[in-house]
Design an enzyme around this catalytic site. Structure first.
Site, PDB file in Angstrom:
ATOM      1  N   GLY A  71      12.913   4.621 -13.439  1.00 49.23           N
ATOM      2  CA  GLY A  71      11.462   4.640 -12.845  1.00 49.23           C
ATOM      3  C   GLY A  71      10.833   4.981 -13.215  1.00 49.23           C
ATOM      4  N   ILE A  72      11.076   5.383 -14.850  1.00 50.42           N
ATOM      5  CA  ILE A  72      10.123   6.102 -15.954  1.00 50.42           C
ATOM      6  C   ILE A  72       8.352   5.800 -16.271  1.00 50.42           C
ATOM      7  CG2 ILE A  72      11.076   5.326 -18.330  1.00 50.42           C
ATOM      8  CD1 ILE A  72      10.978   8.392 -19.274  1.00 50.42           C
TER       9      ILE A  72
ATOM     10  N   GLN B  77       4.369   5.809 -11.801  1.00 45.67           N
ATOM     11  CA  GLN B  77       3.009   7.367 -11.281  1.00 45.67           C
ATOM     12  C   GLN B  77       4.246   8.702 -11.669  1.00 45.67           C
ATOM     13  OE1 GLN B  77       0.414   8.659  -8.798  1.00 45.67           O
ATOM     14  NE2 GLN B  77       2.737   9.169  -8.073  1.00 45.67           N
TER      15      GLN B  77
ATOM     16  N   SER C  43       8.750   0.630  -4.438  1.00 42.22           N
ATOM     17  CA  SER C  43       7.609   1.579  -3.575  1.00 42.22           C
ATOM     18  C   SER C  43       6.403   1.311  -2.920  1.00 42.22           C
ATOM     19  CB  SER C  43       7.763   2.348  -5.046  1.00 42.22           C
ATOM     20  OG  SER C  43       6.168   2.468  -5.624  1.00 42.22           O
TER      21      SER C  43
ATOM     22  N   TYR D 284      15.317  -7.697  -1.314  1.00 48.76           N
ATOM     23  CA  TYR D 284      15.166  -6.814  -2.923  1.00 48.76           C
ATOM     24  C   TYR D 284      14.719  -5.229  -2.327  1.00 48.76           C
ATOM     25  CZ  TYR D 284      13.058  -5.544  -7.091  1.00 48.76           C
ATOM     26  OH  TYR D 284      13.184  -5.336  -7.988  1.00 48.76           O
TER      27      TYR D 284
ATOM     28  N   THR E  90      11.660  10.512   0.885  1.00 43.71           N
ATOM     29  CA  THR E  90      10.134  10.221   0.912  1.00 43.71           C
ATOM     30  C   THR E  90       9.911  10.463   2.398  1.00 43.71           C
ATOM     31  OG1 THR E  90       8.826   8.230   1.774  1.00 43.71           O
ATOM     32  CG2 THR E  90      11.055   7.697   1.772  1.00 43.71           C
TER      33      THR E  90
ATOM     34  N   GLU F 239       8.453   8.428   4.540  1.00 51.44           N
ATOM     35  CA  GLU F 239       8.854   7.302   5.154  1.00 51.44           C
ATOM     36  C   GLU F 239       9.593   7.491   6.478  1.00 51.44           C
ATOM     37  OE1 GLU F 239       7.170   4.729   5.762  1.00 51.44           O
ATOM     38  OE2 GLU F 239       5.281   5.413   5.376  1.00 51.44           O
TER      39      GLU F 239
ATOM     40  N   TYR G  30      11.493  -0.471   3.717  1.00 42.90           N
ATOM     41  CA  TYR G  30      11.107   0.748   2.777  1.00 42.90           C
ATOM     42  C   TYR G  30      11.787   1.829   3.151  1.00 42.90           C
ATOM     43  CZ  TYR G  30       9.664   4.013  -0.235  1.00 42.90           C
ATOM     44  OH  TYR G  30       9.046   5.540  -0.854  1.00 42.90           O
TER      45      TYR G  30
ATOM     46  N   LYS H  74      15.183   2.958   2.661  1.00 40.61           N
ATOM     47  CA  LYS H  74      15.398   4.959   1.405  1.00 40.61           C
ATOM     48  C   LYS H  74      15.845   5.885   2.311  1.00 40.61           C
ATOM     49  CE  LYS H  74      13.162   5.284  -2.448  1.00 40.61           C
ATOM     50  NZ  LYS H  74      12.899   6.263  -3.460  1.00 40.61           N
TER      51      LYS H  74
HETATM   52  P1  NAP Z   1       6.069   3.891  -8.560  1.00 39.49           P
HETATM   53  O1  NAP Z   1       4.567   4.490  -9.370  1.00 39.49           O
HETATM   54  O2  NAP Z   1       6.193   2.540  -8.041  1.00 39.49           O
HETATM   55  O3  NAP Z   1       7.041   3.436 -10.237  1.00 39.49           O
HETATM   56  C1  NAP Z   1       8.526   2.831  -8.809  1.00 39.49           C
HETATM   57  C2  NAP Z   1       9.646   2.789 -10.621  1.00 39.49           C
HETATM   58  O4  NAP Z   1      10.285   2.124 -10.279  1.00 39.49           O
HETATM   59  C3  NAP Z   1       8.592   1.892 -11.502  1.00 39.49           C
HETATM   60  O5  NAP Z   1       8.655   2.469 -12.761  1.00 39.49           O
HETATM   61  C4  NAP Z   1       9.447   0.722 -11.481  1.00 39.49           C
HETATM   62  O6  NAP Z   1       9.298  -0.413 -12.732  1.00 39.49           O
HETATM   63  C5  NAP Z   1      10.683   1.354 -11.552  1.00 39.49           C
HETATM   64  N1  NAP Z   1      11.602  -0.189 -10.816  1.00 39.49           N
HETATM   65  C6  NAP Z   1      11.142  -0.359  -9.454  1.00 39.49           C
HETATM   66  N2  NAP Z   1      12.235  -1.586  -9.509  1.00 39.49           N
HETATM   67  C7  NAP Z   1      13.212  -1.126 -10.258  1.00 39.49           C
HETATM   68  C8  NAP Z   1      14.681  -1.739 -10.453  1.00 39.49           C
HETATM   69  N3  NAP Z   1      15.330  -2.906 -10.061  1.00 39.49           N
HETATM   70  N4  NAP Z   1      15.332  -0.922 -11.676  1.00 39.49           N
HETATM   71  C9  NAP Z   1      14.200  -0.618 -12.224  1.00 39.49           C
HETATM   72  N5  NAP Z   1      13.418   0.467 -11.806  1.00 39.49           N
HETATM   73  C10 NAP Z   1      13.194  -0.349 -10.847  1.00 39.49           C
HETATM   74  O7  NAP Z   1       6.793   4.185  -7.237  1.00 39.49           O
HETATM   75  P2  NAP Z   1       6.049   6.409  -7.538  1.00 39.49           P
HETATM   76  O8  NAP Z   1       4.845   6.619  -7.248  1.00 39.49           O
HETATM   77  O9  NAP Z   1       6.583   7.039  -8.785  1.00 39.49           O
HETATM   78  O10 NAP Z   1       7.360   7.098  -6.810  1.00 39.49           O
HETATM   79  C11 NAP Z   1       8.686   7.076  -7.142  1.00 39.49           C
HETATM   80  C12 NAP Z   1       9.977   7.133  -6.221  1.00 39.49           C
HETATM   81  O11 NAP Z   1       9.521   8.118  -5.405  1.00 39.49           O
HETATM   82  C13 NAP Z   1      10.174   5.696  -5.759  1.00 39.49           C
HETATM   83  O12 NAP Z   1      11.418   5.782  -5.606  1.00 39.49           O
HETATM   84  C14 NAP Z   1       9.344   6.065  -4.790  1.00 39.49           C
HETATM   85  O13 NAP Z   1       9.382   5.327  -3.666  1.00 39.49           O
HETATM   86  C15 NAP Z   1       9.640   7.429  -4.082  1.00 39.49           C
HETATM   87  N6  NAP Z   1       8.117   8.190  -3.628  1.00 39.49           N
HETATM   88  C16 NAP Z   1       6.809   7.833  -3.750  1.00 39.49           C
HETATM   89  C17 NAP Z   1       5.833   8.960  -3.035  1.00 39.49           C
HETATM   90  C18 NAP Z   1       4.586   8.592  -3.418  1.00 39.49           C
HETATM   91  O14 NAP Z   1       3.972   8.915  -2.755  1.00 39.49           O
HETATM   92  N7  NAP Z   1       4.227   8.504  -4.627  1.00 39.49           N
HETATM   93  C19 NAP Z   1       6.537   9.413  -1.507  1.00 39.49           C
HETATM   94  C20 NAP Z   1       7.921   9.629  -1.847  1.00 39.49           C
HETATM   95  C21 NAP Z   1       8.324   9.098  -2.372  1.00 39.49           C
HETATM   96  P3  NAP Z   1       7.809  -0.841 -13.534  1.00 39.49           P
HETATM   97  O15 NAP Z   1       6.938  -0.283 -13.606  1.00 39.49           O
HETATM   98  O16 NAP Z   1       8.833  -2.349 -13.940  1.00 39.49           O
HETATM   99  O17 NAP Z   1       7.534  -1.640 -11.820  1.00 39.49           O
HETATM  100  N1  GDD Z   2      -1.579   0.215   0.203  1.00 37.49           N
HETATM  101  C1  GDD Z   2      -2.844  -0.009   1.142  1.00 37.49           C
HETATM  102  N2  GDD Z   2      -3.730  -1.022   1.303  1.00 37.49           N
HETATM  103  N3  GDD Z   2      -2.286   0.957   2.532  1.00 37.49           N
HETATM  104  C2  GDD Z   2      -3.832   0.569   3.431  1.00 37.49           C
HETATM  105  C3  GDD Z   2      -4.531  -0.736   3.243  1.00 37.49           C
HETATM  106  C4  GDD Z   2      -4.404  -1.387   2.067  1.00 37.49           C
HETATM  107  O1  GDD Z   2      -5.568  -2.298   1.948  1.00 37.49           O
HETATM  108  N4  GDD Z   2      -5.850  -0.446   4.151  1.00 37.49           N
HETATM  109  C5  GDD Z   2      -4.953   0.917   4.954  1.00 37.49           C
HETATM  110  N5  GDD Z   2      -3.712   1.502   4.296  1.00 37.49           N
HETATM  111  C6  GDD Z   2      -3.265   2.349   5.353  1.00 37.49           C
HETATM  112  C7  GDD Z   2      -1.457   2.057   5.190  1.00 37.49           C
HETATM  113  O2  GDD Z   2      -1.601   1.024   6.071  1.00 37.49           O
HETATM  114  C8  GDD Z   2      -1.104   3.034   5.269  1.00 37.49           C
HETATM  115  O3  GDD Z   2      -1.426   4.353   6.401  1.00 37.49           O
HETATM  116  C9  GDD Z   2      -1.676   4.305   4.239  1.00 37.49           C
HETATM  117  O4  GDD Z   2      -3.325   3.498   4.196  1.00 37.49           O
HETATM  118  C10 GDD Z   2      -1.183   4.797   2.936  1.00 37.49           C
HETATM  119  O5  GDD Z   2      -0.794   3.383   2.667  1.00 37.49           O
HETATM  120  P1  GDD Z   2      -0.462   3.573   1.113  1.00 37.49           P
HETATM  121  O6  GDD Z   2      -1.439   4.491   0.299  1.00 37.49           O
HETATM  122  O7  GDD Z   2       0.433   2.113   0.394  1.00 37.49           O
HETATM  123  O8  GDD Z   2       0.834   4.279   1.241  1.00 37.49           O
HETATM  124  P2  GDD Z   2       1.927   4.792   2.069  1.00 37.49           P
HETATM  125  O9  GDD Z   2       2.108   5.481   3.093  1.00 37.49           O
HETATM  126  O10 GDD Z   2       2.466   3.116   2.645  1.00 37.49           O
HETATM  127  O11 GDD Z   2       3.393   4.939   0.805  1.00 37.49           O
HETATM  128  C11 GDD Z   2       3.183   5.703   0.328  1.00 37.49           C
HETATM  129  O12 GDD Z   2       4.480   6.988   0.662  1.00 37.49           O
HETATM  130  C12 GDD Z   2       5.667   7.290   1.305  1.00 37.49           C
HETATM  131  C13 GDD Z   2       5.555   8.734   1.835  1.00 37.49           C
HETATM  132  O13 GDD Z   2       5.089   8.763   2.660  1.00 37.49           O
HETATM  133  C14 GDD Z   2       4.226   5.262  -1.458  1.00 37.49           C
HETATM  134  O14 GDD Z   2       3.848   5.952  -1.970  1.00 37.49           O
HETATM  135  C15 GDD Z   2       5.787   5.452  -0.740  1.00 37.49           C
HETATM  136  O15 GDD Z   2       6.366   5.354  -1.835  1.00 37.49           O
HETATM  137  C16 GDD Z   2       6.301   6.177  -0.370  1.00 37.49           C
HETATM  138  O16 GDD Z   2       7.187   7.219  -0.261  1.00 37.49           O
END
Ligand code: NAP
Ligand code: GDD
Length: 352
Positions: free
Chosen positions: A10-11, A14, A90, A101, A133, A135, A157, A161
């Site tokens: 996942g390099i 973000q 994610s 998927y 997460t 979630e 999701y 997770k």
């Molecule tokens: P992101 O920006 O969506 O990055 C996900 C990474 O996983 C990307 O490099 C993506 O590749 C890769 N990937 C997706 N499907 C894959 C597969 N089948 N095989 C190999 N690589 C794959 O997510 P992030 O925000 O950096 O989050 C990193 C991790 O933390 C994720 O596991 C996410 O679920 C978890 N997380 C995120 C948050 C948050 O708020 N950001 C919070 C809690 C947990 P591509 O670039 O090719 O799509």
């Molecule tokens: N994406 C998105 N798009 N979210 C929206 C929208 C829209 O148009 N309108 C309202 N929302 C609301 C979503 O319903 C959710 O309640 C909130 O905004 C945050 O949505 P996201 O930014 O998509 O993040 P998330 O909380 O669902 O998930 C992220 O955080 C998780 C950790 O709590 C992701 O980064 C997950 O990968 C991560 O695990």
């Protein structure tokens, strides 16, 4: 001293990009796994990646966590000291449409890595980090959430997770693998994907200001999230693997805000005065109260739209990361307003 080797699934994401920077700064050799895509999309790591023919501490390999032989071979060939599993589908909203998927990647993907480590690392020297997460807490009633809170995921999701969370613990307990979960709450940055709420709102409103987009369409405005900065959160990921024993940690800021707070803050920072109203279906919309940029007074600039609501929603996330503070000496320092300001400044530079 021999350099440590890290393998990051996942390099290109973000977190992967910030983690790679952090590890390179700490003198690691970093192997990053990128997926084969029809267009190359390594923009988040281009600034740290040198040509494949030059000697570099960052090496990219093709891979996919849905392919066991690939995962197995990477671990067999690279023999990393630390494996970070950040790979995931994610997007919570998308997981309702791509449920199978999401499970293949976010559940079985983790199992594939754990199995490869179990089979290959007989001496139990490798350390494994799982990107868990908030979630997984879903709408569990007792808040703020900590490591002992109940898990009640409400999306494909979150459920996928949760499987990975438990497998990480199971492999730690059954096979003595150094396997840890970081239960991270939402974290954003200028590198955040454009379809997550923070980046979508910022980019959308800048475009409305420029006249490139009429209105920003959003879903649920009431849900609350505990938003932190990705740069600080990847530091916690590294610290979790440096702790002397494998363990699970909640990583959060301890403060939360609604989606509407987020939209209001972005509007304020862009100097767009506005007023919220409701239509006959009880959907909210915001109208501009001033002429600014290409926006005309009384123009609808934000509007709720049914198609952006999810079939199920996590209403209110807030984390308690006292364990991480005490044991890892980790604490979030960047507040919500600073985070959003940094993101707006970055997008203003690239879009304006
Ligand atoms: P992101 O920006 O969506 O990055 C996900 C990474 O996983 C990307 O490099 C993506 O590749 C890769 N990937 C997706 N499907 C894959 C597969 N089948 N095989 C190999 N690589 C794959 O997510 P992030 O925000 O950096 O989050 C990193 C991790 O933390 C994720 O596991 C996410 O679920 C978890 N997380 C995120 C948050 C948050 O708020 N950001 C919070 C809690 C947990 P591509 O670039 O090719 O799509
Ligand atoms: N994406 C998105 N798009 N979210 C929206 C929208 C829209 O148009 N309108 C309202 N929302 C609301 C979503 O319903 C959710 O309640 C909130 O905004 C945050 O949505 P996201 O930014 O998509 O993040 P998330 O909380 O669902 O998930 C992220 O955080 C998780 C950790 O709590 C992701 O980064 C997950 O990968 C991560 O695990």
């Amino acid at each position: 001293m021999k350099k440590k080797i890290a393998l990051v699934f996942g390099i290109t994401g973000q977190d992967g990009s910030y983690l790679a920077e952090l590890l390179l700064n700490k003198n690691y050799i970093v192997y990053g796994v990128k997926r084969r895509t029809s267009l190359i999309h390594t923009t988040r790591i281009d600034h740290i990646y040198k040509d494949v023919h030059l000697k570099s501490n960052l090496i990219l390999r093709y891979g996919d966590v849905t392919d066991f032989s690939n995962v197995f071979n990477l671990i067999y060939q690279i023999k990393p000291d630390e494996v970070y599993n950040l790979a995931a589908q994610s997007n919570v909203g998308v997981s309702f449409e791509l449920a199978e998927y999401t499970a293949q990647t976010d559940s079985i993907g983790t199992l594939r890595i754990l199995e490869a480590i179990r089979i290959l690392d007989k001496k139990r020297k490798m350390k494994f980090y799982q990107a868990s997460t908030s979630e997984i807490f879903g709408n569990s009633p007792e808040k703020p959430y900590n490591e002992k809170s109940k898990f009640e995921p409400v999306s494909p999701y979150g459920t996928a997770k949760l499987y990975s969370y438990w497998m990480t613990r199971n492999y730690r307990d059954a096979y003595s693998i150094f396997a840890s979960n970081g239960i991270l709450f939402n974290h954003e940055s200028p590198r955040r994907g454009e379809n997550f709420i923070s980046r979508k709102t910022i980019i959308g409103l800048i475009k409305v200001l420029k006249g490139e987009q009429k209105c920003l369409h959003l879903g649920n405005l009431k849900s609350k999230r505990d938003w932190g900065h990705a740069k600080e959160f990847v530091n916690a990921q590294w610290k979790i693997l440096q702790h002397k024993i494998p363990d699970d940690f909640v990583i959060a800021t301890g403060k939360n805000h609604s989606v509407k707070d987020l939209v209001n803050l972005v509007l304020k920072k862009l100097n767009i005065k506005h007023k919220w109203k409701k239509d006959k279906n009880n959907l909210e919309y915001a109208i501009a109260l001033n002429n600014i940029g290409q926006i005309k007074k009384s123009q609808i600039i934000v509007k709720q739209e049914k198609r952006y609501f999810r079939p199920n929603e996590v209403h209110n996330l807030i984390g308690d990361s006292r364990k991480a503070k005490k044991i890892l000496k980790w604490k979030s320092m960047i507040n919500f307003e600073q985070l959003i300001s940094e993101m707006i400044d970055s997008d203003l530079k690239s879009i304006m």
